[in-house]
Design an enzyme around this catalytic site. Sequence first.
Site, short mmCIF file in Angstrom:
data_model
loop_
_atom_site.label_atom_id
_atom_site.label_comp_id
_atom_site.label_asym_id
_atom_site.label_seq_id
_atom_site.Cartn_x
_atom_site.Cartn_y
_atom_site.Cartn_z
N GLU A 176 0.83 -1.21 0.00
CA GLU A 176 0.00 0.00 0.00
C GLU A 176 0.87 1.26 0.00
O GLU A 176 1.26 1.75 1.07
CB GLU A 176 -0.93 0.00 1.23
CG GLU A 176 -1.84 1.22 1.27
CD GLU A 176 -2.77 1.26 2.47
OE1 GLU A 176 -2.57 0.47 3.42
OE2 GLU A 176 -3.68 2.09 2.47
N LYS A 221 -2.62 -2.18 -3.04
CA LYS A 221 -3.67 -1.33 -2.45
C LYS A 221 -3.30 0.13 -2.73
O LYS A 221 -2.57 0.75 -1.95
CB LYS A 221 -3.77 -1.60 -0.94
CG LYS A 221 -4.79 -0.71 -0.22
CD LYS A 221 -5.17 -1.30 1.13
CE LYS A 221 -6.06 -0.36 1.90
NZ LYS A 221 -6.70 -1.00 3.05
P1 13P Z 1 -9.24 4.00 4.43
O1 13P Z 1 -10.15 3.29 3.45
O2 13P Z 1 -9.98 4.62 5.58
O3 13P Z 1 -8.30 4.93 3.74
O4 13P Z 1 -8.36 2.89 5.13
C1 13P Z 1 -7.84 1.88 4.37
C2 13P Z 1 -6.58 1.43 4.98
O5 13P Z 1 -6.44 0.29 5.34
C3 13P Z 1 -5.46 2.38 5.10
O6 13P Z 1 -4.29 1.69 5.39
#
Ligand code: 13P
Length: 342
Positions: A176, A221
């Site tokens: 991510e 992600k």
């Molecule tokens: P949000 O969808 O609130 O951005 O959170 C997703 C997430 O796991 C961030 O690391």
Amino acid sequence: MSERLEDIAAAMMRDGQGILAADESSGTIKKRFDTIGLTSTEDARRDYRELLFRSTEAMENYISGVILYDETIRQKAADGTPLVDLLKAAGSVPGIKVDMGAKPMALSSEKVTEGLDGLRERLNEYYELGARFAKWRAVIEISDTTPTWNAIHANAHALARYAALCQEAGIVPIVEPEVIMDGPEANHTIDRCYDVTQWALNTLFDELYTANVSLEGTILKPNMVIAGQQCPTQASAEEVAEKTVKVLKACVPSAVAGIAFLSGGQSDEDATKHLSLMNAMGGLPWKLTFSYGRALQAAAIKAWGGKPENVAAAQRAFTHRAKMNSLAARGTWSADQEKSAA
Ligand code: 13P
């Protein structure tokens, strides 16, 4: 024999389903509970997560995996059932946040995510506790002078080292690299977000390749390509969808097991609409789904308010958002369905 990474990833990316990010750290869940005036105790956190995981319709039909926090993966429901077993019973893959947060970089105003020391041992323990995928979040902030190559590179390198350790442990890594949308920068246009996202993704896939990470056993992600919240010029939903798909096609190899977006501070409905528009385009080399935290939970937390008598209402609110995002994962959401189901 351990499951193949590809099979775990395929279960997480099954049609019309997505991931619930319920891995708020103790600090973050406190902030969420503050909005309903609730003190964040261990029992309150357990009650809240149990409420979500016992939302049978949502968990069985729309949620393929759940990201847990270290405390949660060890917790038991009020009746003594491990929370992980509730997920497994609903057919959802348990996952775990393993990073230790974005920390200030030395000699810099930027952040680098920490948590590599001891990670091999922690992953082995999480595997024993039932986790089959993990998450590591890098934070990339846009300002007039950032991000720098130093921060982009340090974060991508850490993500690649984390991903390799996960795969060694039989755990699917979610990588991510989040380009933040809710910062203070007024010049944070959608095109600036595009450029920074492109840079972050290209650097990440370069590092993943160097670290021998198998893309077939990796889920990305990403953020969507979107103007910062303080930017006076906001793009249309169609432009967000089009530019997000464009940058992903330009940077993400078709071998990745799937793409599951973060919501990042978008409104619940925007996060759903953007995902649906992208899926409706068709012809994509990977599946696109959701891995939302706030956009799946905000309505549920509000409806709950920390009160046992509101559990059913909170579960209805969560199920509604999960269902809307399931439609978006198929590219068939519309505002009419939002209204008729509400
Ligand atoms: P949000 O969808 O609130 O951005 O959170 C997703 C997430 O796991 C961030 O690391």
